[in-house]
Design a protein around this motif. Structure first.
Motif, short mmCIF file in Angstrom:
data_model
loop_
_atom_site.label_atom_id
_atom_site.label_comp_id
_atom_site.label_asym_id
_atom_site.label_seq_id
_atom_site.Cartn_x
_atom_site.Cartn_y
_atom_site.Cartn_z
N GLU A 12 0.82 -1.21 0.00
CA GLU A 12 0.00 0.00 0.00
C GLU A 12 0.86 1.27 0.00
N LYS A 13 2.00 1.20 0.68
CA LYS A 13 2.88 2.38 0.71
C LYS A 13 3.57 2.58 -0.64
N ILE A 14 3.91 1.50 -1.31
CA ILE A 14 4.55 1.62 -2.62
C ILE A 14 3.54 2.10 -3.66
N VAL A 15 2.32 1.61 -3.60
CA VAL A 15 1.28 2.01 -4.55
C VAL A 15 1.12 3.53 -4.59
N LYS A 16 1.20 4.16 -3.44
CA LYS A 16 1.00 5.61 -3.35
C LYS A 16 2.08 6.41 -4.07
N GLU A 17 3.22 5.78 -4.33
CA GLU A 17 4.36 6.51 -4.91
C GLU A 17 4.52 6.27 -6.41
N ILE A 18 3.78 5.33 -6.97
CA ILE A 18 3.97 4.97 -8.38
C ILE A 18 3.18 5.92 -9.28
N VAL A 19 3.86 6.49 -10.25
CA VAL A 19 3.21 7.33 -11.25
C VAL A 19 2.66 6.41 -12.33
N LEU A 20 1.35 6.37 -12.48
CA LEU A 20 0.70 5.38 -13.32
C LEU A 20 0.71 5.75 -14.79
N PHE A 21 0.83 4.73 -15.63
CA PHE A 21 0.55 4.85 -17.06
C PHE A 21 0.15 3.47 -17.55
N ARG A 22 -0.51 3.41 -18.69
CA ARG A 22 -1.04 2.14 -19.19
C ARG A 22 -0.42 1.79 -20.54
N PRO A 23 0.51 0.86 -20.56
CA PRO A 23 1.05 0.40 -21.84
C PRO A 23 0.00 -0.46 -22.54
N PRO A 24 0.13 -0.68 -23.84
CA PRO A 24 -0.80 -1.57 -24.54
C PRO A 24 -0.79 -2.95 -23.90
N ARG A 25 -1.95 -3.53 -23.71
CA ARG A 25 -2.04 -4.87 -23.12
C ARG A 25 -1.36 -5.90 -24.02
N ASP A 26 -0.89 -6.99 -23.40
CA ASP A 26 -0.28 -8.04 -24.20
C ASP A 26 -1.25 -8.61 -25.23
#
Length: 281
Positions: A260-274
């Protein structure tokens, strides 16, 4: 099904070891390097040779089973995870490591039924470490049980991540922003083995408390995801939700508090799905 899964496990271990011998031999010779999606997305003749060896061997034993293989997909085959028994193969996880003789190179073999990984085998070839897991049966390294770290304080943790092969400036900025955020929590350190499969096995072994990445592929993490969960850890999406192995986003952690602590620090982006990539281009 239980007996058949043990047969799959035994065969996966045997073929992974045989594949590892090919990798070890190749390291002593000439490694012809080619590229795939970019100048840093590398492939060698050994990747292709090892995948062919694994698939041909498995087809002889299990002729009705399906396959998802990194090099097969790169050559244009569909990347589709169905309910059918499916072998998910990365012949050399850590190809860049292999090219440079950096000593973390793995053969990764996952086996899924009903879209759920039931068997996971990761062979760290140069270390001669065979990581194995069966759903509900625990995780092991060279036959010894694995257990994730008991650390609950993120400030006393080591976190693993990777940089991927996408050099788009916006993506690179987000990757480094996430790493900076994690480092400034602070944590004891951030590490990168250069292979998702081994990073996940490091979580399962208790060497690092978490590993996260955006941009890897299903063949990188299928086996490792089961090894982590069977060692007592958890595998999530980087947003903290349920993991989707085809989404190319993963967070493996020793416990929910760290996750939960790591999740808060990740800058999200969505690559194309496999399962959405056009691999024929």
């Amino acid at each position: 099904m239980a007996d058949s899964l043990q047969t799959v496990m035994d065969y996966a271990v045997a073929v992974a070891r045989k594949a590892g011998e090919v990798v070890q031999t190749a390291l002593a010779g000439d490694r012809k390097v080619m590229t795939k999606s970019s100048a840093v997305d590398l492939v060698t003749q050994t990747d292709q040779k090892v995948e062919k060896l694994i698939i041909q061997s498995v087809k002889e034993k299990f002729p009705t089973h399906r396959f998802i293989g990194e090099e097969s997909v790169a050559a244009g085959e569909a990347c589709e995870l169905t309910n059918e028994p499916t072998w998910i193969i990365d012949p050399i996880d850590g190809t860049t490591n292999f090219v440079h003789s950096f000593p973390f190179v793995a053969v990764s073999i996952g086996f899924s039924v009903n879209k759920q990984v039931e068997v996971g085998v990761v062979y760290s070839c140069l270390e001669d470490k065979m990581f194995t897991a069966r759903r509900g049966r625990g995780a092991f390294c060279n036959g010894e049980p694995l257990q994730v770290s008991e650390q609950t304080d993120v400030h006393q943790s080591i976190i693993a991540t990777e940089f991927g092969s996408n050099r788009d400036p916006e993506v690179v900025d987000k990757i480094f922003c996430s790493m900076k955020n994690v480092l400034k929590l602070p944590v004891h350190g951030v590490r990168s083995a250069g292979t998702a499969a081994i990073n996940m096995c490091l979580v399962a072994s208790g060497c690092v408390e978490a590993y996260y990445e955006i941009g890897m592929h299903v063949w990188d993490i299928a086996a490792g995801s089961l090894i982590v969960s069977e060692a007592g850890g958890l595998v999530l999406d980087v947003d903290g939700g349920q993991v989707d192995l085809m989404s190319r986003r993963v967070l493996a952690a020793n416990n929910r508090s760290i996750a939960e602590k790591i999740v808060k620090e990740i800058v999200l982006f969505r690559p194309p799905r496999d399962d959405a990539l056009d691999h024929k281009q």
